[in-house]
Design a protein around this motif. Structure first.
Motif, mmCIF file in Angstrom:
data_model
loop_
_atom_site.group_PDB
_atom_site.id
_atom_site.type_symbol
_atom_site.label_atom_id
_atom_site.label_comp_id
_atom_site.label_asym_id
_atom_site.label_seq_id
_atom_site.Cartn_x
_atom_site.Cartn_y
_atom_site.Cartn_z
ATOM 1 N N ARG A 29 0.863 -1.192 0.000
ATOM 2 C CA ARG A 29 0.000 0.000 0.000
ATOM 3 C C ARG A 29 0.895 1.236 0.000
ATOM 4 O O ARG A 29 1.166 1.838 1.037
ATOM 5 N N ASN A 30 1.360 1.631 -1.182
ATOM 6 C CA ASN A 30 2.305 2.729 -1.275
ATOM 7 C C ASN A 30 1.792 3.908 -2.099
ATOM 8 O O ASN A 30 2.549 4.810 -2.430
ATOM 9 N N GLY A 79 -2.399 3.679 0.397
ATOM 10 C CA GLY A 79 -1.892 3.635 1.763
ATOM 11 C C GLY A 79 -2.134 4.889 2.553
ATOM 12 O O GLY A 79 -2.166 4.860 3.788
ATOM 13 N N ALA A 95 -0.900 -4.123 11.745
ATOM 14 C CA ALA A 95 -1.468 -3.214 10.743
ATOM 15 C C ALA A 95 -1.682 -1.829 11.335
ATOM 16 O O ALA A 95 -1.450 -0.809 10.678
ATOM 17 N N ILE A 146 1.758 -0.038 11.553
ATOM 18 C CA ILE A 146 2.238 0.456 10.263
ATOM 19 C C ILE A 146 1.401 1.641 9.800
ATOM 20 O O ILE A 146 1.923 2.605 9.240
ATOM 21 N N ALA A 147 0.090 1.579 10.036
ATOM 22 C CA ALA A 147 -0.771 2.710 9.680
ATOM 23 C C ALA A 147 -0.329 3.965 10.427
ATOM 24 O O ALA A 147 -0.304 5.059 9.858
ATOM 25 N N LYS A 178 2.739 5.679 8.851
ATOM 26 C CA LYS A 178 2.549 6.274 7.526
ATOM 27 C C LYS A 178 2.282 7.777 7.580
ATOM 28 O O LYS A 178 2.454 8.472 6.576
ATOM 29 N N GLN A 216 -3.755 0.085 6.068
ATOM 30 C CA GLN A 216 -2.769 -0.990 6.049
ATOM 31 C C GLN A 216 -3.471 -2.330 6.192
ATOM 32 O O GLN A 216 -4.404 -2.472 6.996
ATOM 33 N N GLU A 218 -2.852 -6.698 6.535
ATOM 34 C CA GLU A 218 -1.920 -7.749 6.922
ATOM 35 C C GLU A 218 -2.595 -9.108 6.774
ATOM 36 O O GLU A 218 -3.805 -9.244 6.959
ATOM 37 N N THR A 232 -7.546 -5.461 7.756
ATOM 38 C CA THR A 232 -7.230 -4.117 7.270
ATOM 39 C C THR A 232 -7.611 -3.091 8.318
ATOM 40 O O THR A 232 -8.698 -3.165 8.893
ATOM 41 N N GLU A 247 8.508 -2.819 6.746
ATOM 42 C CA GLU A 247 7.645 -2.250 5.713
ATOM 43 C C GLU A 247 8.465 -1.544 4.645
ATOM 44 O O GLU A 247 8.173 -1.646 3.449
#
Length: 395
Positions: free
Chosen positions: A110-111, A131, A208, A211-212, A215, A290, A292, A300, A378
């Motif tokens: 998710r970039n 993302g 997840a 990581i969210a 971001k 994010q 996983e 998500t 990530e």
């Protein structure tokens, strides 16, 4: 003899093979045909199944969408159907269900960063690849010292002890098709800390979420670590699916946080969380997504933050934009559970030292995971599969 609307719909589909059922319904309505959206959806699916002109994409596809000279639009030669619309079905309905229910081996990175997200942009770029969503022409992040809070500079909140509202797709999907917001509607939610989230929803959801969080920095927030991000969190939305394909209606839902009226559910959620401050705070909304892999499913996390407002859910923040009644419920919960409010104030509550030590250790694990181990993992994943983020701007 076919109904006139069927002939008109078939002509439109022939001219625009990639059209979605929502757009087709709107076109027919503009041409004077009064047909139920579900009927249009079924007709479009039957037409595509018969012609077999648009195959169902694999749920584990990881190739980036091609863009033409206009940013944010797919190459005209692309045959991938609209991500927001109902995907085309094969002749075997069971075969389609099997594809959608199969958990993928890997997930696309998710970039993609979308500026000024609309439902159309989310559809064009794919729900599985986005993302980060930010307003168009969003200002650069400002220092945290300038952000709105009722806490003094000397008060360092134990932010990872602060619960945030959690909405789940299982409980909210019935509201996604709302045509207009009901002023009295209350969407089910529960307040949870990072520790409670990991315990209830599992380590994949916790990962997840981590990581969210990362971001948002440095694109949206000028912060030092996960505790600072958590001070800005407005709410989270959890989705658990058997495949990597997110529910189609979530495209409208995500766009609705940036565009009033795009999603009645998004409008209701913002009113529920922010009351009369919803319109004033909407420009501050930033959204990260994010996903996983988990056993037999994909989890998500859709995470919302406010870019210039913090300590939103802290029980002692008297300047919070949250409605007083809702904030009082948070205060009551914090008091009942004797939650530590500030890092420099151990007299707020009496907690067994062994329990406090265990909670502090778990909070440190969350902090370390989100901005060290998970961030490194990530970044390696992005470099290996995408070579960096791709930014998409609304035309």
């Amino acid at each position: 003899i076919a109904d006139p609307w069927v002939l008109a719909a078939s002509k439109i589909i022939t001219e625009e093979p990639g059209i979605g059922y929502r757009t087709l319904h709107d076109r027919l309505k503009a041409d004077g045909f009064e047909v139920a959206r579900k009927t249009v959806q079924n007709h479009l699916a039957s037409h595509r199944a018969a012609s077999e002109s648009t195959p169902l994409p694999s749920s584990s596809a990881a190739q980036s969408p091609q863009a033409d000279s206009k940013q944010g639009r797919r190459n005209k030669s692309s045959k991938v159907p609209d991500a927001l619309e109902e995907p085309a079905i094969s002749q075997s309905k069971q075969g389609r269900q099997n594809k959608l229910s199969k958990t993928p081996d890997t997930l696309a990175a998710r970039n993609v960063i979308v500026e000024g997200p609309t439902a159309e942009m989310i559809r064009l770029n794919g729900l599985s690849r986005i993302g980060l969503c930010i307003p168009r022409n969003a200002p650069a992040p400002t220092p945290m010292g300038l952000h709105h809070t009722g806490l003094s500079a000397n008060q360092v909140p134990a932010s990872l002890n602060t619960p945030i509202p959690i909405f789940t797709h299982d409980e909210c999907n019935q509201f996604l098709e709302l045509q207009s917001g009901d002023q009295g509607l209350c969407v089910p939610m529960i307040s949870m800390t990072p520790k409670a989230i990991a315990t209830r929803y599992g380590e994949e959801t916790s990962k997840a979420l981590c990581i969210a969080c990362q971001k948002f920095s440095p694109t949206c927030l000028n912060v030092q670590g996960p505790a600072d991000v958590w001070r800005h969190v407005l709410a989270a939305y959890f989705v658990q699916q058997p495949s990597g394909e997110l529910p189609l209606e979530l495209g409208d839902f995500i766009a609705g946080f940036f565009n009033e009226g795009a999603s009645s559910l998004a409008d209701v959620v913002l009113k529920q969380l922010l009351g009369s401050n919803a319109d004033r705070k909407r420009p501050e909304i930033r959204l990260a997504i994010q996903s996983e892999l988990a056993p037999a499913k994909v989890v998500t996390v859709i995470l919302l933050v406010l870019s210039e407002t913090m300590d939103i859910w802290h029980p002692q923040n008297k300047s919070s934009p949250v409605p007083l009644k809702l904030l009082n419920s948070v205060r009551k919960r914090a008091k009942q559970r004797q939650m530590k409010a500030f890092e420099d104030n151990d007299t707020d509550c009496k907690v067994d030292p062994a329990t406090r030590s265990k909670e502090d250790e778990e909070d440190q694990e969350f902090a370390g995971l989100s901005f060290e181990d998970v961030l490194a993992e990530e970044k390696l994943h992005l470099e290996r599969h995408r070579g960096g983020h791709r930014r998409v701007v609304e035309d």
